[in-house]
Design a protein around this motif. Structure first.
Motif, PDB file in Angstrom:
ATOM      1  N   VAL A 182       0.773  -1.335  -0.053  1.00 56.16           N
ATOM      2  CA  VAL A 182       0.028  -0.125   0.088  1.00 56.16           C
ATOM      3  C   VAL A 182       0.962   1.280   0.050  1.00 56.16           C
TER       4      VAL A 182
ATOM      5  N   THR B 283      -1.903   7.195   2.341  1.00 57.69           N
ATOM      6  CA  THR B 283      -2.690   6.945   3.567  1.00 57.69           C
ATOM      7  C   THR B 283      -4.136   6.389   3.124  1.00 57.69           C
TER       8      THR B 283
ATOM      9  N   SER C  10      -4.731   4.381   0.679  1.00 59.53           N
ATOM     10  CA  SER C  10      -4.403   2.977   0.535  1.00 59.53           C
ATOM     11  C   SER C  10      -4.286   2.276   1.587  1.00 59.53           C
ATOM     12  N   TYR C  11      -3.716   2.819   2.795  1.00 58.67           N
ATOM     13  CA  TYR C  11      -3.653   2.203   3.909  1.00 58.67           C
ATOM     14  C   TYR C  11      -5.031   2.177   4.578  1.00 58.67           C
TER      15      TYR C  11
ATOM     16  N   THR D 201      -3.539  -6.767   6.612  1.00 54.07           N
ATOM     17  CA  THR D 201      -2.300  -6.190   7.077  1.00 54.07           C
ATOM     18  C   THR D 201      -1.340  -6.123   5.769  1.00 54.07           C
ATOM     19  N   PRO D 202      -0.926  -4.933   5.338  1.00 56.99           N
ATOM     20  CA  PRO D 202      -0.015  -4.955   4.145  1.00 56.99           C
ATOM     21  C   PRO D 202       1.316  -5.372   4.451  1.00 56.99           C
TER      22      PRO D 202
ATOM     23  N   ARG E 272       4.661  -1.312   3.243  1.00 54.15           N
ATOM     24  CA  ARG E 272       4.066  -0.022   3.575  1.00 54.15           C
ATOM     25  C   ARG E 272       4.945   1.128   3.086  1.00 54.15           C
TER      26      ARG E 272
END
Length: 267
Positions: free
Chosen positions: A200, A203, A205-206, A215-216, A219
């Motif tokens: 991701v 922000t 995207s997160y 959970t990516p 990051r």
């Protein structure tokens, strides 16, 4: 000038005295005309008296001339001497790098099973990590350490080509928060590769990943991280803010990574 036929180390490394003499002249050249022998002594790790002796020697050889109390200058002869020794030193270091260090390059791999030092092993890529297989393989190496199964083992003397495919990157652009548009978080589950990674960027995207309760894996540093993962054979779902999309796709194109940018209508 540098002597390419010289087999041993350059003259400047023939003895500690020659090496120190070279260092002192370099320091004088860097500090001239106001030269502190005490500062030179501290810089190269010798006594002030030793520096004084070297300066006197350099003056006798006409490599340095004195212009007054504490004022010294490297002469043309001194510059020529420095250049010749530096050329020899650079040539020597190039040979060390190419002929010596290059021949003992060591990488790390995960031992698939117990492996003894000095064994020939096959190399395979699994989950983006190099593995050493004692059963052999198309690409091979020789272990320089021993290891139990699952431990890291040192490998060198590589031969052959690793047999694996570059990963595929699926790119999901996320609207900027000012666009007042949102994506259904199920888009992540719909496109996340079964054995791949989620990256991701941004922000928005997160936040989308958080709404999907996923959970990516990546990051930060996603421009390079996504490319590196794909190069190692991993498929990646990249969820990226619209403002960061161009730099990510440019990197993927530059590295010839197969990828697809999903259109809004597909989401």
């Amino acid at each position: 000038m540098a002597d390419p036929d010289r087999d041993g180390p350059p003259e400047v490394l023939d003895s500690k005295r020659d090496a120190t003499r070279y260092q002192v002249l370099v320091e004088i050249a860097a500090r001239q005309p106001a030269v502190s022998q005490h500062e030179i002594a501290e810089a190269i790790g010798v006594t002030s008296q030793a520096v004084s002796d070297y300066v006197r020697d350099l003056m006798e050889h006409k490599y340095v001339k004195k212009g007054g109390r504490g004022r010294y200058e490297v002469t043309k002869e001194g510059v020529d001497w420095l250049i010749s020794r530096t050329d020899n030193l650079e040539a020597y270091l190039d040979r060390v790098n190419s002929d010596v260090l290059g021949s003992v390059e060591v990488d790390a791999a995960i031992a698939i099973d117990d492996i003894d030092e000095g064994s020939e092993v096959g190399l395979v890529m699994r989950n983006g990590v190099l593995h050493a297989d004692p059963a052999g393989g198309a690409a091979t190496a020789v272990t320089v350490t021993g290891a139990k199964g699952g431990e890291a083992v040192g490998v060198a003397d590589f031969e052959g080509v690793l047999d694996y495919e570059t990963g595929y990157v699926t790119v999901v652009p996320v609207p900027a928060v000012t666009d007042r548009e949102t994506l259904d978080p199920r888009v992540i589950d719909d496109h996340l590769p079964a054995t791949g990674l989620l990256a991701v960027a941004g922000t928005e995207s997160y936040a989308l990943a958080a709404r999907a309760a996923v959970t990516p894996d990546i990051r930060f540093g996603t421009v390079d991280g996504v490319t590196e993962a794909a190069v190692r054979g991993l498929d990646v779902l990249l969820v990226v803010g619209a403002d960061q999309l161009p730099q990510h796709t440019a990197k993927l194109r530059d590295e010839n990574i197969p990828h697809e940018v999903l259109d809004a209508i597909d989401l």
